[in-house]
Every structure is written in C-alpha cells, then in structure tokens.
Design an enzyme around this catalytic site. Structure first.
Site, short mmCIF file in Angstrom:
data_model
loop_
_atom_site.label_atom_id
_atom_site.label_comp_id
_atom_site.label_asym_id
_atom_site.label_seq_id
_atom_site.Cartn_x
_atom_site.Cartn_y
_atom_site.Cartn_z
N ASN A 149 0.83 -1.13 0.05
CA ASN A 149 0.07 -0.05 0.19
C ASN A 149 1.03 1.34 0.17
O ASN A 149 1.95 1.32 0.33
CB ASN A 149 -1.06 -0.14 1.30
CG ASN A 149 -2.14 -1.01 1.04
OD1 ASN A 149 -2.73 -0.92 0.07
ND2 ASN A 149 -2.37 -1.69 2.15
N CYS A 170 -4.82 -7.44 -4.01
CA CYS A 170 -5.21 -7.10 -2.53
C CYS A 170 -6.54 -8.06 -2.23
O CYS A 170 -6.95 -8.89 -3.11
CB CYS A 170 -6.21 -5.71 -2.64
SG CYS A 170 -6.61 -5.15 -1.16
N HIS A 171 -6.85 -8.46 -0.94
CA HIS A 171 -7.56 -9.43 -0.69
C HIS A 171 -9.22 -8.86 -0.04
O HIS A 171 -9.75 -9.64 0.52
CB HIS A 171 -7.32 -10.41 0.30
CG HIS A 171 -6.67 -9.61 1.39
ND1 HIS A 171 -4.98 -9.83 1.69
CD2 HIS A 171 -6.62 -8.57 2.43
CE1 HIS A 171 -4.92 -9.17 2.98
NE2 HIS A 171 -5.80 -8.32 3.17
N HIS A 201 -9.83 -0.51 -2.13
CA HIS A 201 -10.53 -0.29 -0.94
C HIS A 201 -11.62 0.54 -1.14
O HIS A 201 -12.15 0.98 -0.16
CB HIS A 201 -9.41 0.64 -0.08
CG HIS A 201 -8.35 -0.53 0.40
ND1 HIS A 201 -7.05 0.06 1.13
CD2 HIS A 201 -8.03 -1.72 0.34
CE1 HIS A 201 -6.50 -1.04 1.59
NE2 HIS A 201 -6.90 -2.08 0.96
N TYR A 258 -12.12 6.91 4.14
CA TYR A 258 -11.98 7.30 2.81
C TYR A 258 -13.09 8.20 2.32
O TYR A 258 -13.10 8.81 1.25
CB TYR A 258 -12.16 5.99 1.82
CG TYR A 258 -11.27 4.75 2.20
CD1 TYR A 258 -9.91 5.21 2.56
CD2 TYR A 258 -11.56 3.76 2.11
CE1 TYR A 258 -8.91 4.19 2.62
CE2 TYR A 258 -10.66 2.57 2.25
CZ TYR A 258 -9.23 3.19 2.63
OH TYR A 258 -8.42 2.00 2.92
#
Length: 488
Positions: A149, A170-171, A201, A258
């Site tokens: 990241n 990414c998971h 994300h 975010y």
C-alpha cells in the site's frame, strides 16, 4: 517447472510465509527458486530459517536464497512480488500521530487520507528503483505483483513511470464476499457469484447472485442487520449500503477514513465504529496491531519456527491472488479474480488513467480484464474523489513538488472535512520534515518547510484520538491467546 520468484520486503514474515506456502501448493512449482530480499538482515535471516524449515520438512527441491542485495535477488526473476513498507513502523507512527494534532483521526492511514498520501511519497521513489532494476536484470517481460500500500498509487507509478508489467493485488474483495455469503446463509462462498468493481479499497459489489438468484439491496440490508456480529462491527458499512444501494469491499475502519462524513466529528466517531477489533474503526488501529504483531514475532520466534515443520496442505491454500495468477500463467489453468490495473475502458465512468480494481481472467495469455462496466453514480463519485487525490499524490511524489503534495492532501475527503487550508499546509510541512530521511525528492523543500514551521502560529493539540488503545505487552497478548484457547 523451474523459474525464479523474487520477494521484495520479504521481512514481512507472516505474509511472506503465506505466499510461499500458497505457491508450493501448485505441484508444478516444486522446483521454483525463491529469492528473498529486504533491508533488514535480521528479518531476512529469520524468514529464511522459517522457509527452509518448510522445505526441509516437506522434502522439497525448492531453493530459497536471501540477500540484502536487491539486484542480485531480482537477477533472472520471472515474477517479482513487493510487500514493502518504506519507513517501517517508525514512519507509520508519524502518519497517524501528526494528523491527529490537526484533528484528523485515521484507523489505518495507508491508502489515502493524510497518512496514506505520505506513505505513497515514501514508497513511490523506491517502487521506481524496483522497476529500474527489473528492466535491467530480471527475466525479459518479468511481471511485477505489487501487494504494498497505497496500492493504487504504487501501481500507478510502476505502470506510468516505471514502465513495468505490473498488477496490484489485494484481498478486500474476497473478505467482503465471505461476509456476504455468510449473512445470506450460503454453505460456501462457491454458491455466491458477483461482479465487484471500483478502485482499491473502494470496490463495490454491483451484482450479486446466490445460486443464480439475484440479490437486491433490501435483502442484503436485512441479512446484515440480522447478523449478530456484523450488525455491530459493520455499522458504517451497512449505512453506506443503505444509502448507496451496494456493499463496499472495505472494512468498517478502512471505509470510514475514505469518506468525508463519518470521522470528522470526534463525538460522532464512536457512533459508527466497533472496538471489538482494530479493523472496525479504532484510532490508529492498524498501527497498534502491526506493533503488537512485530513484538510478538520477535519474542515468540522459536514458536514460529517450530510451527513451520508441518505438511503443506493444498486444501488450506489461501485466497491471496499471487499463487493463483502464477499457476494460471504457467499452466493455463484459468483463474478468475479481481485485479488492480490501469482503467483503459474497464470502467466506463471512471477516469481512463486511473488504477481500477475489477474482475479479470488469467490464463497463459496474461491477465484479461472484463471491460465496459458502469458503476452506480454514487460509487463512481466517491471513487473519483479518491482518484483525483491519488493522481496528484503520484505526480507530487515523482516531481518532489511540495505545493502539489499539499493540494493533494487538501483535496482528500476526510482531511477536507476536518482541516482548514492553513492547517493542511502546516501539517504537510511537519510530516515532510519528520520523514525527510525517506523523502529524497523533497530534500530541497525541507529547509523552507522548517523555516515556516518555526514561524507558524497555528495551534495544534496533542490528541490520542476518539478511540485509541494502548499497545499491549507480550504478557497481555499471551494471556489473551491462552484465554481464547481455553474458550474453544
């Protein structure tokens, strides 16, 4: 099959071991060479001991090497995996601590927001060094798999400026799908089909099918609100689902930072988060978790080494994308996943230069993305706000333009909801000065930033945040693990 995989930042011990054992679950990969590299000789030797134990116990011909010489590790590599955290926990602590002085309360701070943007400034010059080495010494056409990241910024820089074949991994999608399958009562995630698309994300489950039956908003909201655990841990996420009509991949804590709405007032933060685990919104939660994990590993290393002497079980292969991508590319066994790549028509209503996370299929011909996806308007609007921040952040990291960096931070949704322009300008000066050793591109800007800080009259405060917890001692962690075992 015999080829070389280089892992940069291999001192991320737990994650490196997971990637290693996942890859060795593929029968054809027994003869692969793993080249580990890291700045920390100590961590490097610890992870090598663990991986050597895995190889020895399973009687594999796999070769494992470890070196602090990155170019030596990359030489001849067909695949390069990055797990780096430039500046380590020391710099990360500043990513959380300094914004708190200006009222910005982050849970993770590694994607956007003030912490994520500065994290990108540290990582991007190093990512470009990796790319230069890959082009010069790796196998021609080598693929760069970035796990580090801030995912979108690092991948953006590697593709646009590093000119290396790069995919970001990414998971978050897998974890979100597991939750949805559980609340809908699926016996396994294989019963759930979905299209999940957006940016890393901030990816959205825009089409859900359970055993072929389409799942709508109302059914999904009701399922989450009825769940005894998620109804408490994912309150913010459920609220976004109600308003946007689709579920976000990201955890309650991640998603909260975010957006400009949920963490801007200290007295409101506790309404939306859950303190049962760091990932649900705790102030600086991931920093605390990472610190405790590092301390635990260093203290309990003999236990980690002993646990490595176990059979590799393909049934326990994780859902991390890396091993599945390599298997598909090398064996032509097709794999479907969600990957971070440059948009180029994949999502119709996001900027074409952005790094998007969206469905794709992998086979011997490469990663083939599904294109022509259109996000719901609210999802696109939220993503575009972050993309604009990412773009400015990448360009600032490349140019060393501190004024552009300040503009990037100013346009961050949460920062803009909390701080004035004057506060943002001072905060960025303070962060750049504190992290100067990891920000070579801003070397010429540091003296003037120090001068401005010496004359500043903007008041700050020493604030732990709205929901901060202290780092637990080894004794406390040990007692908690013992209690959990007894409860089971």
């Amino acid at each position: 099959m015999s080829f070389k995989i280089a892992i940069i930042g291999a001192g991320s011990v737990g994650f490196t071991k997971k990637l290693f054992t996942d890859i060795l679950c593929v029968p054809e990969f027994r003869d692969v060479e793993f080249a580990l590299t890291d700045l920390s000789e100590r961590n490097l030797q610890m992870i090598k001991l663990i991986l050597d134990r895995v190889v020895e116990f399973n009687r594999l011909p796999t070769k494992v090497t470890a070196t602090t010489d990155r170019r030596a590790a990359l030489k001849g590599a067909r695949y390069i995996i990055s797990c780096v955290r430039v500046g380590g926990l020391e710099a990360y602590a500043d990513d959380i601590r300094i914004p708190l002085k200006y009222g910005i309360d982050q849970c993770v701070g590694d994607t956007i927001c003030a912490g994520g943007i500065l994290y990108g400034q540290r990582n991007i010059p190093v990512i470009l060094d990796f790319c230069k080495d890959i082009l010069e010494v790796a196998e021609p056409g080598a693929k760069f798999l970035n796990y580090a990241n801030p995912m979108a910024m690092n991948t953006w820089a590697a593709i646009e400026y590093g000119r290396v074949d790069t995919v970001g991994l990414c998971h978050g999608v897998q974890h979100g799908a597991d939750q949805i399958a559980e609340v809908l009562g699926a016996k396994s995630r294989t019963e759930l089909d979905y299209v999940c698309s957006g940016i890393n994300h901030q990816t959205w489950f825009i089409d859900l099918r359970l055993n072929g039956r389409k799942i709508g908003k109302d059914e999904l909201v009701a399922a989450f609100e009825a769940h005894p655990v998620y109804s408490q841990q994912e309150k913010l996420r459920i609220d976004v689902l109600k308003r946007f009509g689709v579920y976000s991949t990201e955890s309650n804590g991640h998603l909260s930072e975010y957006l400009p709405w949920y963490r801007k007032r200290p007295d409101e933060i506790t309404r939306w988060i859950d303190m049962s685990d760091w990932i649900h919104g705790e102030t600086g939660g991931y920093l605390r978790y990472s610190t405790e994990t590092r301390n635990w590993f260093e203290t309990e290393f003999p236990q980690f080494l002993e646990s490595a002497a176990r059979p590799i079980d393909p049934a326990k292969r994780s859902n991390e994308h890396a091993s599945h991508i390599l298997e598909a590319l090398e064996t032509n066994r097709v794999y479907r996943g969600h990957f971070n790549v440059k948009n180029n028509g994949i999502i119709t209503n996001l900027p074409q230069d952005a790094i998007v996370e969206s469905p794709g299929f992998v086979d011997r011909f490469g990663i083939n993305m599904a294109s022509g996806i259109t996000l719901p308007e609210a999802c696109a609007a939220t993503c575009i706000s972050s993309i604009n921040v990412q773009r400015m952040s990448v360009h600032a990291a490349i140019s060393g333009d501190i004024d552009l960096l300040k503009l990037a931070v100013l346009h961050d949704p949460l920062v803009g909801a909390v701080s004035t322009p004057e506060e943002v300008w001072q905060m960025v000066d303070e962060m750049v000065v504190a992290q100067a050793r990891w920000l070579p591109q801003y070397a010429d800007a540091v003296p003037a930033a120090k001068e401005r800080l010496s004359k500043s009259r903007i008041k700050t405060r020493e604030w732990a945040g709205a929901a901060r917890r202290d780092v637990r001692s080894i004794e406390e962690l040990r007692a908690e693990k013992t209690a959990l075992k007894q409860a089971v």
